[in-house]
Design a protein around this motif. Structure first.
Motif, PDB file in Angstrom:
ATOM      1  N   LEU A  21       0.893  -1.101   0.007  1.00  0.00           N
ATOM      2  CA  LEU A  21       0.083  -0.045  -0.008  1.00  0.00           C
ATOM      3  C   LEU A  21       1.047   1.177   0.107  1.00  0.00           C
ATOM      4  N   ASN A  22       2.059   1.124   0.619  1.00  0.00           N
ATOM      5  CA  ASN A  22       3.012   2.223   0.609  1.00  0.00           C
ATOM      6  C   ASN A  22       2.221   3.469   1.460  1.00  0.00           C
ATOM      7  N   LYS A  23       1.665   3.041   2.565  1.00  0.00           N
ATOM      8  CA  LYS A  23       0.908   4.450   3.210  1.00  0.00           C
ATOM      9  C   LYS A  23       1.083   4.258   4.524  1.00  0.00           C
ATOM     10  N   ASP A  24       1.139   5.370   5.237  1.00  0.00           N
ATOM     11  CA  ASP A  24       1.409   5.112   6.697  1.00  0.00           C
ATOM     12  C   ASP A  24       0.224   4.966   7.582  1.00  0.00           C
ATOM     13  N   GLY A  25       0.354   3.992   8.699  1.00  0.00           N
ATOM     14  CA  GLY A  25      -0.834   3.687   9.468  1.00  0.00           C
ATOM     15  C   GLY A  25      -0.380   2.668  10.529  1.00  0.00           C
ATOM     16  N   TYR A  26      -1.184   1.946  11.053  1.00  0.00           N
ATOM     17  CA  TYR A  26      -0.927   0.998  12.046  1.00  0.00           C
ATOM     18  C   TYR A  26      -0.707  -0.380  11.309  1.00  0.00           C
ATOM     19  N   VAL A  27       0.621  -1.053  11.518  1.00  0.00           N
ATOM     20  CA  VAL A  27       0.800  -2.261  10.832  1.00  0.00           C
ATOM     21  C   VAL A  27       1.394  -3.163  11.809  1.00  0.00           C
ATOM     22  N   PHE A  28       0.736  -4.343  11.482  1.00  0.00           N
ATOM     23  CA  PHE A  28       1.242  -5.536  12.256  1.00  0.00           C
ATOM     24  C   PHE A  28       1.562  -6.817  11.382  1.00  0.00           C
ATOM     25  N   ARG A  29       2.551  -7.338  11.844  1.00  0.00           N
ATOM     26  CA  ARG A  29       3.057  -8.525  10.818  1.00  0.00           C
ATOM     27  C   ARG A  29       2.214  -9.934  11.737  1.00  0.00           C
ATOM     28  N   LEU A  30       1.768 -10.584  10.456  1.00  0.00           N
ATOM     29  CA  LEU A  30       0.905 -11.588  11.038  1.00  0.00           C
ATOM     30  C   LEU A  30       1.607 -13.058  11.168  1.00  0.00           C
ATOM     31  N   ASP A  31       2.309 -13.219  10.168  1.00  0.00           N
ATOM     32  CA  ASP A  31       2.926 -14.524  10.048  1.00  0.00           C
ATOM     33  C   ASP A  31       4.320 -15.003  10.769  1.00  0.00           C
ATOM     34  N   GLN A  32       4.591 -13.982  11.601  1.00  0.00           N
ATOM     35  CA  GLN A  32       5.686 -14.508  12.671  1.00  0.00           C
ATOM     36  C   GLN A  32       5.308 -15.115  13.841  1.00  0.00           C
ATOM     37  N   THR A  33       4.074 -14.923  14.211  1.00  0.00           N
ATOM     38  CA  THR A  33       3.585 -15.552  15.543  1.00  0.00           C
ATOM     39  C   THR A  33       2.227 -16.118  15.430  1.00  0.00           C
ATOM     40  N   MET A  34       2.165 -16.605  14.176  1.00  0.00           N
ATOM     41  CA  MET A  34       0.917 -17.372  13.907  1.00  0.00           C
ATOM     42  C   MET A  34       0.866 -18.852  14.649  1.00  0.00           C
ATOM     43  N   SER A  35      -0.189 -19.403  15.029  1.00  0.00           N
ATOM     44  CA  SER A  35      -0.051 -20.597  15.493  1.00  0.00           C
ATOM     45  C   SER A  35      -0.682 -21.645  14.363  1.00  0.00           C
ATOM     46  N   ASP A  36      -0.030 -22.994  14.197  1.00  0.00           N
ATOM     47  CA  ASP A  36      -0.518 -23.814  13.390  1.00  0.00           C
ATOM     48  C   ASP A  36      -2.016 -24.238  13.400  1.00  0.00           C
ATOM     49  N   LEU A  37      -2.732 -24.296  12.272  1.00  0.00           N
ATOM     50  CA  LEU A  37      -3.967 -24.905  12.261  1.00  0.00           C
ATOM     51  C   LEU A  37      -3.843 -26.374  11.676  1.00  0.00           C
ATOM     52  N   ASP A  38      -4.065 -27.207  12.701  1.00  0.00           N
ATOM     53  CA  ASP A  38      -4.059 -28.519  12.437  1.00  0.00           C
ATOM     54  C   ASP A  38      -5.335 -29.015  11.663  1.00  0.00           C
ATOM     55  N   VAL A  39      -5.438 -29.203  10.554  1.00  0.00           N
ATOM     56  CA  VAL A  39      -6.484 -29.620  10.010  1.00  0.00           C
ATOM     57  C   VAL A  39      -6.934 -31.006  10.122  1.00  0.00           C
ATOM     58  N   ILE A  77       1.398 -27.832  35.392  1.00  0.00           N
ATOM     59  CA  ILE A  77       0.819 -26.927  34.281  1.00  0.00           C
ATOM     60  C   ILE A  77       1.155 -25.722  34.835  1.00  0.00           C
ATOM     61  N   ASP A  78       1.777 -24.865  33.638  1.00  0.00           N
ATOM     62  CA  ASP A  78       2.128 -23.876  34.136  1.00  0.00           C
ATOM     63  C   ASP A  78       1.018 -22.857  33.135  1.00  0.00           C
ATOM     64  N   LEU A  79       0.305 -21.993  33.866  1.00  0.00           N
ATOM     65  CA  LEU A  79      -0.965 -21.510  33.206  1.00  0.00           C
ATOM     66  C   LEU A  79      -0.503 -19.987  32.826  1.00  0.00           C
ATOM     67  N   HIS A  80       0.742 -19.565  33.115  1.00  0.00           N
ATOM     68  CA  HIS A  80       1.207 -18.338  32.623  1.00  0.00           C
ATOM     69  C   HIS A  80       0.822 -17.974  31.211  1.00  0.00           C
ATOM     70  N   ILE A  81       0.087 -16.733  30.836  1.00  0.00           N
ATOM     71  CA  ILE A  81      -0.436 -16.694  29.650  1.00  0.00           C
ATOM     72  C   ILE A  81       0.731 -16.782  28.530  1.00  0.00           C
ATOM     73  N   GLU A  82       2.019 -16.216  28.724  1.00  0.00           N
ATOM     74  CA  GLU A  82       2.805 -16.438  27.591  1.00  0.00           C
ATOM     75  C   GLU A  82       3.110 -17.727  27.156  1.00  0.00           C
ATOM     76  N   LYS A  83       2.817 -18.592  28.156  1.00  0.00           N
ATOM     77  CA  LYS A  83       3.060 -20.215  27.863  1.00  0.00           C
ATOM     78  C   LYS A  83       1.858 -20.739  27.221  1.00  0.00           C
ATOM     79  N   LEU A  84       0.860 -19.836  27.079  1.00  0.00           N
ATOM     80  CA  LEU A  84      -0.416 -20.571  26.262  1.00  0.00           C
ATOM     81  C   LEU A  84      -0.499 -20.033  25.117  1.00  0.00           C
ATOM     82  N   SER A  85      -0.295 -18.947  24.779  1.00  0.00           N
ATOM     83  CA  SER A  85      -0.487 -18.159  23.527  1.00  0.00           C
ATOM     84  C   SER A  85       0.612 -17.286  22.997  1.00  0.00           C
ATOM     85  N   THR A  86       0.878 -17.648  21.728  1.00  0.00           N
ATOM     86  CA  THR A  86       1.857 -16.588  21.189  1.00  0.00           C
ATOM     87  C   THR A  86       1.607 -15.277  20.661  1.00  0.00           C
TER      88      THR A  86
END
Length: 321
Positions: free
Chosen positions: A186-204, A232-241
């Motif tokens: 787009l080459n435009k300024d805005g709020y931009v987020f990289r999606l494919d670095q912290t994706m969780s696999d979808l196991d079909v 079982i560690d329930l700290h949120i950083e262990k459960l979600s990328t």
């Protein structure tokens, strides 16, 4: 003063992002730790961009010491998949799925409303292109629902197979308004987020097994449970990328779902005890766990673990034999 402005308190050390305009001349400020505090507008001053950039330069560390973030601002024309919020004016933003990779993807973008959802857009995200999926107003930032983004890579020739993946996105003001950058394609300024670095696999395959637990014509023979670990560690950083995009209620729901699942598996597989590490924090998760356990009849007792192990940041559950 608007939502998204970076401000500081006149009579305090706190700095943060304006997340809501309240009645009675007050604003709500989300500070660095994600906590939100109310303050009178008269007690708050906006940090100018000139001042902010000056002090950032003064405090800058050598490159080797810079902290890494999961969704950093992308470099110009960086390869990847991005979610970009591009302003039309000072309030309304177009939401774009940007594909700056050398591969096409099938995509679906939906809003999550509790147990229901609404698909905003679906189709093919062509290589080196963008798809407009929605429009959002900053004044409604607090009520933006969670986004569920599903992506399935398309191989136009024989090549290595990439797994489909998904991303759930729920923004905090402190994360969203720090993400200013220029969107690839787009080459435009805005709020931009990289999606494919912290994706969780979808196991079909697993998804299919969950939807169809038995083969056609077979009678169910009883579900096989996996014995969980003793701790079982329930700290949120262990459960979600992507935990930085979750609201506090979503984090708690994920932690409780993990707790309940592993407790049920422990009971089903004949374990005599299991420990849940929840940390100390504000004590909300610990209270919810203890409230849940107090209603069960399948356990002998539960208690805080020994201080030398987890600093009373864990709960031991003793299960009936």
């Amino acid at each position: 003063m608007n939502i998204g402005d970076r401000v500081r308190l006149l009579h305090g050390k706190e700095e943060g992002i304006v997340s809501k305009i309240l009645l009675g001349g007050e604003v709500e400020i989300e500070i660095e730790e994600g906590f939100r505090i109310p303050a009178l507008k008269s007690e708050v001053v906006v940090i100018s961009e000139v001042e902010d950039s000056y002090f950032k330069k003064e405090k800058a560390q050598p490159t080797s010491n810079l902290s890494k973030t999961a969704d950093r601002i992308p470099a110009d024309n960086e390869a990847g998949l991005f979610l970009a919020y591009i302003p039309y004016n000072d309030q309304n933003h177009g939401v774009y799925l940007v594909n700056n990779r050398k591969k096409d993807f099938l995509f679906s973008v939906s809003e999550i409303h509790g147990d229901s959802s609404k698909t905003l857009a679906a189709g093919v995200a062509k290589t080196n292109s963008s798809n407009r999926v929605d429009e959002k107003s900053i004044k409604d930032f607090e009520s933006w629902p969670t986004l569920l983004i599903l992506l399935i890579p398309i191989n136009s020739r024989i090549e290595k197979t990439e797994k489909p993946f998904e991303r759930r996105v729920k923004f905090k003001a402190s994360a969203f308004f720090k993400s200013k950058g220029k969107s690839p394609i787009l080459n435009k300024d805005g709020y931009v987020f990289r999606l494919d670095q912290t994706m969780s696999d979808l196991d079909v395959q697993q998804l299919n097994r969950d939807l169809n637990p038995t083969d056609s014509g077979e009678k169910p023979i009883g579900r096989q449970f996996t014995r969980p670990e003793k701790e079982i560690d329930l700290h949120i950083e262990k459960l979600s990328t992507g935990h930085e995009f979750l609201s506090n209620s979503e984090k708690l729901r994920l932690q409780m779902e993990t707790f309940e699942k592993n407790l049920n598996y422990a009971i089903a597989t004949g374990m005599d005890e299991i420990t849940f590490i929840h940390g100390i924090g504000n004590g909300v998760l610990r209270k919810e766990i203890h409230r849940y356990l107090s209603q069960l009849t399948h356990i002998s007792y539960f208690k805080d673990t020994h201080k030398s192990n987890f600093g009373y940041g864990a709960t031991l559950v003793k299960i009936h034999e």
